[in-house]
Write an enzyme that holds these catalytic residues in place. Structure first.
Site, mmCIF file in Angstrom:
data_model
loop_
_atom_site.group_PDB
_atom_site.id
_atom_site.type_symbol
_atom_site.label_atom_id
_atom_site.label_comp_id
_atom_site.label_asym_id
_atom_site.label_seq_id
_atom_site.Cartn_x
_atom_site.Cartn_y
_atom_site.Cartn_z
ATOM 1 C CG HIS A 9 -1.704 1.238 1.370
ATOM 2 N ND1 HIS A 9 -2.715 1.564 0.505
ATOM 3 C CD2 HIS A 9 -1.625 2.257 2.252
ATOM 4 C CE1 HIS A 9 -3.238 2.717 0.861
ATOM 5 N NE2 HIS A 9 -2.589 3.168 1.920
ATOM 6 C CG ASP A 12 -0.655 6.341 2.114
ATOM 7 O OD1 ASP A 12 -1.826 6.099 1.795
ATOM 8 O OD2 ASP A 12 -0.161 6.002 3.202
ATOM 9 C CG ASP A 53 -5.419 3.790 4.310
ATOM 10 O OD1 ASP A 53 -6.059 3.746 5.362
ATOM 11 O OD2 ASP A 53 -4.420 4.505 4.164
ATOM 12 C CG HIS A 86 -6.486 7.464 0.896
ATOM 13 N ND1 HIS A 86 -6.279 6.456 -0.007
ATOM 14 C CD2 HIS A 86 -5.576 7.277 1.865
ATOM 15 C CE1 HIS A 86 -5.277 5.703 0.409
ATOM 16 N NE2 HIS A 86 -4.836 6.177 1.554
#
Length: 1021
Positions: A262, A264, A374, A578
């Protein structure tokens, strides 16, 4: 027996830590190291490889915040190591407890080909499986000295979050830089003992299997000679063979592990650093795929693929090859892992359009699973968009973070706003960074809520947030857990394989209806107001630019700006990631976002201006009102200008003054002093009383003979709360913030302007607010323009509207419709929604009479009920969330000047709320030149409940006109679409503009379900 268990556990830990793990690399020699520090921002790979460094020793400091250092390591494999496995161990100064949140590196060969990434849990580089001895080793490491922003405590303000404010002190000390022999047998023994020890710890004391493992571990430890681990490791492994070979029970839960990192797209690092994080991680994962034939890796976010394609083509070539081989799997189908609460209708649709199209064009892959682990809550509009994009499945994990109520399902059908259902999985392992530890696997089994109906779940496996990905240790765990008594069965496989199996066995899964509300991170609807305003204004300008460019292309042969619009959409979509749009990134990210939004606005205004000039036949003028009505949801405009957009100040922010509150015709609006102080405004539809405090104490609907403001209360009341959440400053607001409130009632200035608006000025703390309140001629609407010079910290500013309405629900606009939320707190689920998201309007209603509050740039709101005097009946207070002032991760969040526009609309139906919400976000008309001439809409729609969300030319360059429409009120509708051009053929399409059904080009009649989205493709005759 209990004492035996404790002793064995302690013994195992110490022997592993102090004897067996150190013996994994029994022999080593140091490498020579030199370093070149790049000035300023990162340099191209070729420049870094060619730079000449200076010698540096282990233990030396290096790396100022956000710096880049190029290390060159050289050495020679000792000849006595011939036939053995040799690796380089390159420790940049890592803290193994913080993978993804500190320094990282990417290893290159001298020819510029990438080898693999370096991070705290992945410090090795394979030199040779069976070396011959004497090999010369030359490796280059592009190392980034990203500072540790979290610093083990996520709430401490830091200036490290922006290169402009960070210091220049070195952050790291160079660690071990060696060539070393890898003892594979010892390494395998470590994996055996770790897996068995973790499994033993999770089994109950009563379980015979626990004691079988304990005794086997004891025998293995007895067999290890602590002074000769390498010489005795094989025997120790033999003593574990029987317990590792015991098969899992037939009913054992099945876990589909999916390699994952994951990453970001921005958070505690800037966008430019994410480009390098992706390159490091994908280099690592493609290398691991070559070594491990059973490994499968999945990567989401088309933007991240596009970044390495553009910036690191040598890495992208390896990714593309691995994708073609079928084990590097693109997933997600969106441009980024977007926030889904705040993006507008078209923007959320375009996330799928641009994401899916990238994967189709680059790899020929139709992604079928939407991968959003997420994001801070999930819009009820998503199921329909998932289906319209051609996807079938949805995955999320973040709902496990909810603090009040445990979500009741892990595999379920999610039913969206319009009734569309999508098969959804919520991994019970409760992390998107799984290590496949015994604790995690056991938790997944215990936690899984579909026992008896379903047998399998998914585990995203690999270090994430800051990237890193899956390690060979995780793969070793999976191999041992594939069929092991006492554990779930674990196997690496593609997400699509998991979903096919899960769907087949559990087609009649339970149904969850509506949004997936996250009972946490509610303050993300308000933090970093400039970023949110930039998003909202960019979305509306993009829709306008497409409308005018398409109209000018059809009517005047204007060259449609395909490339520019594609690029600008992708820029806006990226900033909906996000941790950007929610306001939870470091200062650097939001500083750059503000500049980006200003540039986007300038380019879109230029496109609009050029299109209007083409339509006008420059220098003629265009009164571009009827066409804009299409975007507002008005239908064909009447020709009367009701509201002209406020002039815009710097950065596209509306300027303040009477122009911002619709004061156009002073003669039509009476303004007079109020007895006892203040003013009365009257436009024949509403009479508004503003008292001597500058508060709205009455908004009287003259036609309905009804008061809007709750008895004894005042509207447009600014309220200030302390705001110090228990965790995650920029993310959270906790319910107890309401316990303390300051009403801002002191007034510095209260006057009637020359334009007929009421000006109110207040000061509080270190801040100042100026407001203009006005009634537009001929409208039931009180416009309010607010400018706040904000210099508070850890405070929350709200604008309150106490309304004389008894209602148990409010309608809040979301993408392609609205959803209802309760005004009461009957259940813990209701109470948890004490801060929620709305787009352009919130609507409250008693049968026959309602009120809308519309806005141009806010998202958070709250609603409460109060008992009327005498204890009979209730009133309802709606509050807009304007500003916060958290100090982490940006210590100066939102300091400075902000401008907001919002309006109170009494006697408003849902349709009125939709129209007024559009109106406050769009100009009423655009004028070019000095003459006058009208523009007929390119398309128009009969009926009041169907809204046009986009008018554009088809993305494939064919010249076809694409129109997207949706039913906005939650009912059935049948409408006709009239094209302002000759139509040769028409089709209903999916989001990617691929035909799925035909329409009659001579009579385009459409039937809509509640909140249904329809995309039309019209070929010009």
């Amino acid at each position: 027996m209990h004492n035996d268990r404790t002793i064995t556990k302690a013994r195992l830990k110490r022997v592993l830590d102090e004897r067996i793990r150190p013996a994994v690399y029994p022999e080593s020699v140091p490498l020579a190291v030199s370093v070149w520090n790049a000035p300023g921002e990162p340099v191209p790979v070729a420049e870094g490889l060619a730079a000449e460094g200076v010698p540096i020793r282990t233990g030396a400091q290096w790396g100022p915040p956000w710096g880049t250092s190029w290390f060159t390591v050289t050495g020679t494999v000792p000849r006595e190591w011939a036939g053995r496995t040799v690796e380089a161990l390159l420790d940049l100064g890592f803290d193994e407890n913080m993978p993804g949140f500190q320094c990282e590196g990417l290893v290159y060969r001298p020819d510029g080909s990438p080898v693999k990434g370096l991070n705290p849990r992945n410090q090795w580089v394979r030199i040779g499986e069976k070396v011959v001895g004497g090999e010369e080793v030359v490796l280059h490491v592009e190392a980034s000295s990203n500072p540790v922003i979290l610093d083990y405590h996520p709430f401490l303000p830091t200036e490290l979050g922006d290169r402009e404010t960070a210091d220049s002190a070195p952050r790291y000390r160079l660690g071990r830089m060696d060539l070393a022999v890898l003892d594979r047998t010892v390494w395998e023994l470590v994996q055996d003992l770790e897996v068995l020890g973790e499994l033993m710890a999770e089994l109950s004391v009563e379980a015979p299997r626990r004691w079988e493992i304990l005794r086997a571990v004891e025998r293995a430890l007895d067999a290890v000679d602590l002074q000769d681990v390498g010489g005795t490791a094989a025997r120790a492994r033999e003593l574990l063979t029987s317990v590792l070979a015991a098969p899992a029970h037939a009913s054992a839960h099945r876990i589909s592990a999916v390699g994952h990192a994951h990453i970001d797209s921005a958070w505690l690092w800037p966008l430019r650093e994410t480009v390098r994080k992706v390159a490091r991680t994908t280099s690592n994962m493609t290398a691991l795929l070559e070594d491990e034939p059973d490994f499968v890796y999945a990567m989401s976010q088309a933007q991240q693929f596009a970044w390495i394609k553009e910036h690191r083509p040598e890495v992208y070539a390896r990714v593309k090859k691995a994708v073609a081989e079928g084990r590097f799997v693109p997933v997600g189908g969106m441009w980024v892992e977007s926030d889904t609460n705040m993006p507008g209708s078209e923007a959320l649709a375009r996330q799928f359009v641009h994401g899916k199209r990238f994967f189709l064009e680059e790899f020929g892959i139709e992604t079928e699973e939407v991968w959003l682990p997420d994001t801070f809550g999930y819009s009820a509009a998503l199921p329909q968009l998932v289906k319209l994009s051609g996807a079938k499945w949805f995955l999320t994990q973040k709902i496990s973070w909810s603090r009040s109520n445990k979500f009741p399902h892990h595999t379920f059908w999610w039913e969206g706003l319009d009734g569309t259902r999508v098969f959804t999985h919520f991994p019970p392992i409760d992390t998107y960074n799984s290590q496949l530890s015994g604790k995690e696997v056991a938790h997944a089994v215990r936690n899984f809520q579909e026992k008896g109906g379903a047998t399998r779940s998914l585990a995203p496996t690999g270090w994430g947030d800051g990237g890193g990905g899956t390690t060979r240790e995780m793969l070793a765990r999976a191999k041992r857990l594939a069929d092991l008594e006492g554990s779930a069965r674990v196997v690496f496989e593609k997400p699509s394989v998991f979903f096919e199996k899960a769907h087949a066995e559990y087609e009649h899964a339970p149904v969850w209806v509506g949004e997936l509300y996250l009972e946490l991170h509610r303050a993300t609807l308000t933090s970093q107001a400039r970023t949110k305003q930039g998003n909202r204004r960019s979305e509306h300008l993009l829709r306008e630019a497409e409308l005018w460019a398409a109209t000018a292309a059809v009517r005047a042969g204007f060259p449609y700006p395909y490339e520019a619009l594609d690029r600008l959409w992708k820029t806006v979509l990226l900033h909906q990631f996000h941790d950007i749009l929610p306001g939870t990134s470091i200062a650097w990210v939001h500083r750059e976002a503000a500049a980006t939004y200003a540039a986007v606005a300038a380019e879109l205004e230029s496109i609009i201006g050029e299109a209007l000039a083409a339509l006008a036949g420059d220098p003629l003028a265009v009164l571009a009102e009827d066409a804009l009505a299409t975007l507002r949801g008005d239908g064909p405009a009447s020709g009367t200008v009701i509201f002209n957009a406020a002039p815009h100040g710097r950065g596209g922010v509306p300027a303040l003054g009477a122009a911002a509150v619709g004061q156009r015709d002073r003669a039509a609006v009476r303004a007079e002093p109020r007895e006892g102080g203040g003013f009365v405004l009257d436009n024949g539809l509403l009479r508004v009383e503003i008292d001597g405090r500058g508060l709205v104490v009455s908004v009287y609907d003259l036609a309905a003979e009804r008061e809007t403001v709750a008895p004894g209360a005042a509207a447009n009341l600014l309220q200030l709360h302390p705001d110090f959440p228990n965790m995650w400053d920029a993310w959270d607001v906790d319910h107890f913030y309401r316990n303390t409130v300051t009403d801002l009632t002191d007034v510095e200035a209260l006057e009637l302007t020359d334009d007929g608006a009421v000006r109110v000025v207040r000061a509080f703390g270190a801040s100042r607010v100026e407001q203009f309140l006005g009634l537009p001629d001929g409208e039931r609407r009180l416009d309010i323009a607010t400018e706040v010079d904000w210099h508070e910290t850890e405070k929350f500013l709200k604008a309150a509207f106490p309304l004389d309405l008894h209602t148990d629900r409010v309608a809040a606009e979301t993408q392609f419709g609205h959803l209802y939320r309760p005004t009461h707190t009957n259940t813990s689920w209701d109470a948890a929604k004490f801060e929620a998201c709305a787009h352009r309007f919130v609507h409250l209603e008693e049968p026959g009479w309602g009120v809308a509050v519309v806005n141009d740039s806010t998202y958070g709101y709250d609603v409460t009920r109060a008992v009327r005097d005498g204890g009979t009946g209730t009133t309802t207070t709606l509050r807009l969330s304007l500003l916060r002032a958290p100090r982490f991760p940006d210590p100066r969040t939102d300091q400075g000047v902000h401008r907001f526009r919002y309006a109170l609309v009494p006697n408003a139906s849902l349709g009125d709320a939709v129209r007024e919400g559009h109106r406050i976000n769009l100009p009423e008309r655009r004028v070019v030149g000095a003459g006058a001439g009208g523009v007929e809409p390119l398309v128009s729609v009969s009926g009041d409940s169907v809204v046009v969300s986009a008018v554009k030319l088809a993305d494939d360059g064919s010249g076809d006109v694409v129109v997207r429409l949706y039913e906005a009120l939650g009912g059935r509708a049948r409408v006709r679409v009239a094209a302002g051009f000759a139509v040769g053929a028409g089709a209903v399409c999916d989001l990617l503009e691929r035909p799925v059904g035909a329409v009659d080009a001579d009579d385009i009649a459409l039937s809509f379900r509640p909140f249904e989205i329809v995309t039309l493709r019209l070929t010009r005759a």
